[in-house]
Design an enzyme around this catalytic site. Structure first.
Site, PDB file in Angstrom:
ATOM      1  N   HIS A   1      -9.348   1.222   5.365  1.00 32.21           N
ATOM      2  CA  HIS A   1      -8.049   1.356   5.867  1.00 32.21           C
ATOM      3  C   HIS A   1      -8.363   2.214   7.239  1.00 32.21           C
ATOM      4  CE1 HIS A   1      -3.933   2.738   6.647  1.00 32.21           C
ATOM      5  NE2 HIS A   1      -3.576   1.525   6.078  1.00 32.21           N
TER       6      HIS A   1
ATOM      7  N   ASN B   1       0.756  -1.061  -0.009  1.00 30.78           N
ATOM      8  CA  ASN B   1      -0.218  -0.097  -0.128  1.00 30.78           C
ATOM      9  C   ASN B   1       0.840   1.217  -0.018  1.00 30.78           C
ATOM     10  OD1 ASN B   1      -1.834   2.049   0.414  1.00 30.78           O
ATOM     11  ND2 ASN B   1      -2.139   1.525   2.536  1.00 30.78           N
ATOM     12  N   TRP B   2       0.888   1.884  -1.048  1.00 32.38           N
ATOM     13  CA  TRP B   2       1.794   3.118  -1.227  1.00 32.38           C
ATOM     14  C   TRP B   2       1.236   4.209  -0.509  1.00 32.38           C
ATOM     15  CZ3 TRP B   2       3.237   2.970  -7.024  1.00 32.38           C
ATOM     16  CH2 TRP B   2       3.935   1.895  -7.471  1.00 32.38           C
ATOM     17  N   LYS B   3       0.202   4.208  -0.126  1.00 29.11           N
ATOM     18  CA  LYS B   3      -0.608   5.308   0.290  1.00 29.11           C
ATOM     19  C   LYS B   3      -0.404   6.660  -0.476  1.00 29.11           C
ATOM     20  CE  LYS B   3      -0.028   3.211   4.830  1.00 29.11           C
ATOM     21  NZ  LYS B   3       0.147   3.288   6.313  1.00 29.11           N
TER      22      LYS B   3
ATOM     23  N   GLU C   1      -4.691  -4.637  11.098  1.00 28.37           N
ATOM     24  CA  GLU C   1      -3.727  -3.886  11.215  1.00 28.37           C
ATOM     25  C   GLU C   1      -4.077  -2.814  12.447  1.00 28.37           C
ATOM     26  OE1 GLU C   1      -2.201  -2.607   6.879  1.00 28.37           O
ATOM     27  OE2 GLU C   1      -3.829  -1.111   7.681  1.00 28.37           O
TER      28      GLU C   1
ATOM     29  N   GLU D   1      -6.758   4.825   8.103  1.00 29.50           N
ATOM     30  CA  GLU D   1      -6.296   6.278   7.863  1.00 29.50           C
ATOM     31  C   GLU D   1      -7.605   6.912   7.074  1.00 29.50           C
ATOM     32  OE1 GLU D   1      -2.610   5.477   5.671  1.00 29.50           O
ATOM     33  OE2 GLU D   1      -1.609   5.077   7.677  1.00 29.50           O
TER      34      GLU D   1
ATOM     35  N   SER E   1       4.206  -1.818  10.124  1.00 25.59           N
ATOM     36  CA  SER E   1       5.561  -1.917  10.336  1.00 25.59           C
ATOM     37  C   SER E   1       6.360  -3.222   9.877  1.00 25.59           C
ATOM     38  CB  SER E   1       5.950  -1.681  11.778  1.00 25.59           C
ATOM     39  OG  SER E   1       5.598  -0.282  12.012  1.00 25.59           O
TER      40      SER E   1
ATOM     41  N   GLY F   1       3.203   2.733  10.568  1.00 26.41           N
ATOM     42  CA  GLY F   1       4.238   3.588  10.516  1.00 26.41           C
ATOM     43  C   GLY F   1       4.956   3.964  11.977  1.00 26.41           C
TER      44      GLY F   1
HETATM   45  O1  G3H Z   1      -1.424  -0.331   4.666  1.00 21.76           O
HETATM   46  C1  G3H Z   1      -0.512  -0.490   5.536  1.00 21.76           C
HETATM   47  C2  G3H Z   1      -0.705  -0.311   6.706  1.00 21.76           C
HETATM   48  O2  G3H Z   1      -0.987   0.903   7.016  1.00 21.76           O
HETATM   49  C3  G3H Z   1       0.971  -0.567   7.184  1.00 21.76           C
HETATM   50  O3  G3H Z   1       1.989   0.564   7.037  1.00 21.76           O
HETATM   51  P1  G3H Z   1       3.397   0.349   7.591  1.00 21.76           P
HETATM   52  O4  G3H Z   1       3.924  -0.774   6.996  1.00 21.76           O
HETATM   53  O5  G3H Z   1       4.095   1.852   7.056  1.00 21.76           O
HETATM   54  O6  G3H Z   1       3.352   0.458   9.076  1.00 21.76           O
END
Ligand code: G3H
Length: 267
Positions: A106, A14-16, A178, A108, A224, A184
């Site tokens: 998600h 997931n590149w966000k 998650e 976020e 993470s 993060g």
């Molecule tokens: O979608 C992925 C997650 O929010 C995990 O993010 P992360 O690997 O940067 O902690």
């Protein structure tokens, strides 16, 4: 070849809100090259990238043009199919761009876009209307974890999200656990923390649908995940892959996560 459970592991990046379409192309090329160089068996561990909407056409063109074995998808979708919904993106458009997956719920989006369980439920249904496979995210915040209420909190999210979803749809869903406190932050959940909640999710799926359905559903862990911790997480019985944020922006690191079995072989 699938894992011992019969469920094919999935590593989804997931590149966000990172990387423009030119950077996206470079990353996908390097990821593919690195995986091929390591003789990655895409049938044994599926690999997907989930870029921002503006990158998807470029990623699709590259994947289709070069016949790459990577899958791609979106990070969210509208619960509506078309109409006066400024700023939203229909599942129909994602399907047209060859997307296999779409993230739904998600943390976020739940936090910044105020997506509640009802919206998540509507988005899961929208994904299925367009033959997209949802990666349905659930997870507790730090306060819930500190109160020791993570299992009941997550199961309530699972139940609300799946409300009214028939078994023919639910059987192909991917659930991603998650814990918000691990996203993060570098604060990865222990393999046992991940297993506890992933196993409870599988039991809930058996209760809502059937044991057979629950046995076939892939449950990912996210928060993470890095090359140096993925193998221990993947060794858990009910963890079938990872939803990777930050580490998926580095193609060499992400390829190493996808090839977690190499770490097992060498450890
Ligand atoms: O979608 C992925 C997650 O929010 C995990 O993010 P992360 O690997 O940067 O902690």
């Amino acid at each position: 070849m699938a894992g011992t459970s019969g469920r094919t592991p999935l590593m989804a990046g997931n590149w966000k809100m990172n990387l423009d379409h030119l950077q996206a192309t470079h990353l996908v090329q390097k990821l593919d090259w690195t995986l091929r160089d390591g003789k990655h068996d895409f049938g044994a561990v599926e690999v997907a990238v989930l870029p921002p909407f503006t990158d998807i056409r470029s990623v699709q063109t590259l994947i289709d043009g070069d016949r790459l074995e990577l899958k791609h998808g979106g990070q969210t979708l509208s619960e509506h199919d078309s109409g006066a919904y400024t700023g939203q993106v229909s599942g129909a458009f994602l399907a047209k761009l060859g997307c296999t997956y779409v993230i739904v719920g998600h943390s976020e989006c739940r936090e910044y876009l105020h997506e509640g369980d009802e919206a998540v439920n509507a988005k899961l249904k929208a994904a299925y209307r367009h033959s997209l496979t949802p990666i349905f995210c659930v997870g507790e915040g730090l306060e819930v974890r500190q109160a020791g209420e993570q299992v009941e909190f997550v199961l309530a999210q699972v139940e609300a999200g799946l409300a009214g979803l028939p078994a023919e749809q639910a059987k192909s869903i991917v659930v991603a656990y998650e814990p918000i406190w691990a996203i993060g932050t570098g604060e990865v959940a222990t393999p046992e923390d991940a297993q506890e909640v992933c196993a409870a999710i599988r039991t809930k799926l058996a209760e809502l649908y059937s044991g057979d359905l629950a046995d076939g559903v892939r449950i990912l862990y996210g928060g993470s995940v890095k090359a140096n911790n993925v193998a221990a997480i993947m060794a858990q019985e009910d963890v079938d892959g990872a939803l990777v944020g930050g580490a998926s922006l580095d193609p060499v690191e992400f390829a190493s996560i996808c090839r977690y079995r190499d770490h097992l072989a060498t450890s």
